[in-house]
Design a protein around this motif. Sequence first.
Motif, mmCIF file in Angstrom:
data_model
loop_
_atom_site.group_PDB
_atom_site.id
_atom_site.type_symbol
_atom_site.label_atom_id
_atom_site.label_comp_id
_atom_site.label_asym_id
_atom_site.label_seq_id
_atom_site.Cartn_x
_atom_site.Cartn_y
_atom_site.Cartn_z
ATOM 1 N N ARG A 153 -3.787 13.021 20.862
ATOM 2 C CA ARG A 153 -2.576 13.472 19.229
ATOM 3 C C ARG A 153 -3.495 13.279 18.429
ATOM 4 N NH1 ARG A 153 2.285 10.120 17.307
ATOM 5 N NH2 ARG A 153 2.773 10.544 19.737
ATOM 6 N N SER A 154 -4.680 12.580 18.027
ATOM 7 C CA SER A 154 -5.338 12.655 16.650
ATOM 8 C C SER A 154 -6.582 14.387 17.250
ATOM 9 C CB SER A 154 -6.989 11.929 17.098
ATOM 10 O OG SER A 154 -6.058 10.693 17.342
ATOM 11 N N ALA A 155 -6.685 15.637 17.983
ATOM 12 C CA ALA A 155 -7.011 16.427 17.693
ATOM 13 C C ALA A 155 -5.943 16.892 17.449
ATOM 14 C CB ALA A 155 -7.350 16.664 19.330
ATOM 15 N N VAL A 156 -4.936 17.153 17.881
ATOM 16 C CA VAL A 156 -3.579 18.043 17.255
ATOM 17 C C VAL A 156 -3.763 17.730 16.221
ATOM 18 C CG1 VAL A 156 -0.990 18.486 17.655
ATOM 19 C CG2 VAL A 156 -2.548 18.112 19.532
ATOM 20 N N ALA A 157 -3.908 16.433 15.825
ATOM 21 C CA ALA A 157 -3.444 16.312 13.860
ATOM 22 C C ALA A 157 -4.369 16.891 12.979
ATOM 23 C CB ALA A 157 -3.443 14.856 13.854
ATOM 24 N N SER A 158 -5.731 17.375 14.094
ATOM 25 C CA SER A 158 -6.847 17.354 13.159
ATOM 26 C C SER A 158 -6.632 19.105 12.896
ATOM 27 C CB SER A 158 -8.131 17.708 13.596
ATOM 28 O OG SER A 158 -8.199 16.029 13.371
ATOM 29 N N LEU A 159 -5.808 19.790 14.103
ATOM 30 C CA LEU A 159 -5.843 20.815 14.269
ATOM 31 C C LEU A 159 -4.859 21.945 12.888
ATOM 32 C CD1 LEU A 159 -5.536 22.285 17.767
ATOM 33 C CD2 LEU A 159 -7.494 22.744 16.042
ATOM 34 N N VAL A 160 -3.715 20.684 12.420
ATOM 35 C CA VAL A 160 -2.828 20.912 11.638
ATOM 36 C C VAL A 160 -3.503 21.048 10.378
ATOM 37 C CG1 VAL A 160 -0.371 20.191 10.899
ATOM 38 C CG2 VAL A 160 -0.572 20.128 12.964
ATOM 39 N N GLU A 161 -4.147 19.609 10.185
ATOM 40 C CA GLU A 161 -4.751 19.459 9.276
ATOM 41 C C GLU A 161 -5.651 20.679 8.671
ATOM 42 O OE1 GLU A 161 -4.997 16.704 5.411
ATOM 43 O OE2 GLU A 161 -3.910 17.536 6.971
ATOM 44 N N GLU A 162 -6.296 20.970 9.270
ATOM 45 C CA GLU A 162 -7.459 22.400 9.249
ATOM 46 C C GLU A 162 -6.489 23.426 8.607
ATOM 47 O OE1 GLU A 162 -10.233 23.310 12.011
ATOM 48 O OE2 GLU A 162 -10.401 21.336 12.614
ATOM 49 N N GLU A 163 -5.522 23.855 9.665
ATOM 50 C CA GLU A 163 -4.453 25.270 8.854
ATOM 51 C C GLU A 163 -3.414 24.681 7.754
ATOM 52 O OE1 GLU A 163 -1.969 28.390 8.886
ATOM 53 O OE2 GLU A 163 -3.714 28.207 9.863
ATOM 54 N N ARG A 164 -3.857 23.180 7.484
ATOM 55 C CA ARG A 164 -2.854 23.124 6.099
ATOM 56 C C ARG A 164 -3.297 23.917 5.180
ATOM 57 N NH1 ARG A 164 -1.620 18.566 3.251
ATOM 58 N NH2 ARG A 164 -3.524 17.557 3.328
ATOM 59 N N TYR A 165 -4.902 23.737 5.265
ATOM 60 C CA TYR A 165 -5.515 23.766 3.578
ATOM 61 C C TYR A 165 -6.184 24.974 3.919
ATOM 62 C CZ TYR A 165 -7.608 19.638 2.582
ATOM 63 O OH TYR A 165 -7.511 17.727 2.207
ATOM 64 N N ARG A 166 -5.342 25.762 5.065
ATOM 65 C CA ARG A 166 -6.222 27.568 5.112
ATOM 66 C C ARG A 166 -4.211 28.454 4.132
ATOM 67 N NH1 ARG A 166 -7.371 26.278 10.548
ATOM 68 N NH2 ARG A 166 -10.487 26.697 10.326
ATOM 69 N N THR A 167 -3.577 27.181 4.661
ATOM 70 C CA THR A 167 -1.916 27.560 4.090
ATOM 71 C C THR A 167 -2.179 27.489 2.403
ATOM 72 O OG1 THR A 167 -1.010 27.048 6.455
ATOM 73 C CG2 THR A 167 0.482 27.496 4.438
ATOM 74 N N ALA A 168 -2.447 26.791 1.982
ATOM 75 C CA ALA A 168 -2.642 26.095 0.688
ATOM 76 C C ALA A 168 -3.617 26.954 -0.133
ATOM 77 C CB ALA A 168 -3.326 25.372 0.690
ATOM 78 N N ASP A 169 -4.991 28.102 0.826
ATOM 79 C CA ASP A 169 -5.647 29.016 0.073
ATOM 80 C C ASP A 169 -4.463 30.097 0.300
ATOM 81 O OD1 ASP A 169 -8.309 27.233 0.228
ATOM 82 O OD2 ASP A 169 -8.507 27.521 1.709
ATOM 83 N N ALA A 170 -3.819 30.582 1.023
ATOM 84 C CA ALA A 170 -3.341 31.896 1.373
ATOM 85 C C ALA A 170 -2.062 32.126 0.386
ATOM 86 C CB ALA A 170 -2.453 31.791 2.621
#
Length: 238
Positions: free
Chosen positions: A85-102
């Motif tokens: 579950r924590s690993a899944v959350a980490s993937l989402v957090e990484e994409e959150r930053y990428r989405t913010a940049d976009a």
Amino acid sequence: MLSGPAFRRRKELTCDAMNNHHRFSDAERAAIYRVIAERRDMRHFLPDPVDPAVLKRLLTAAHQAPSVGLMQPWRFIRITDTQLRSAVASLVEEERYRTADALAERSDEFMRLKVDGILECGELLVAALSDQREQHIFGRRTLPEMDLASVACAIQNLWLAARAEGLGMGWVSLFDPARLAGLLAIPAGGKPIAILCLGHVEAFYPAPMLKLAGWAEERPLQELLFHNHWNNTAPLPE
């Protein structure tokens, strides 16, 4: 006021509706429309566990969804391992930053939004497309994406059933599909399409969260209903 043929037609339609023995009761129909109207994409959860009997009912409701060619392309992976579950959350957090940049000028505004409840919700599910879908031709020869539409129907069934049970659900799509597939050992050809946070909530949002946060506004049905041709706006049925 209607008169002549128009009045008679309206009267016939009214009589037909009254005599429609296939209709559910008034209370049952009201409950259906209410659960649709009050469904929310939830991001805030309580950590209380979900009753296994309720979870089974919800998954059964999802499995009763329509699917093109009866292919049933949905696969649900229940995440019960806390490290996973924590690993899944980490993937989402990484994409959150990428989405913010976009998002450029809306980056800071986006980062203030809560985009998931992965670490708080009582149940975590991943909805995925099955592998070997190319074998299913019925209904997909010209529209192969109908397998995705079928899974979306299953997710909607789950969502509405959850709301009827007093549980919240949130659909999270901020992740790299290939990396999540690898994390969950999804075979080649399969594809995760939704992380689903499910569980008890303190309260349901009175309106969509993104609307409450000032991110976006809902468009009225009137703007999205066309008559015969694209962009030929039509009045709502009376």
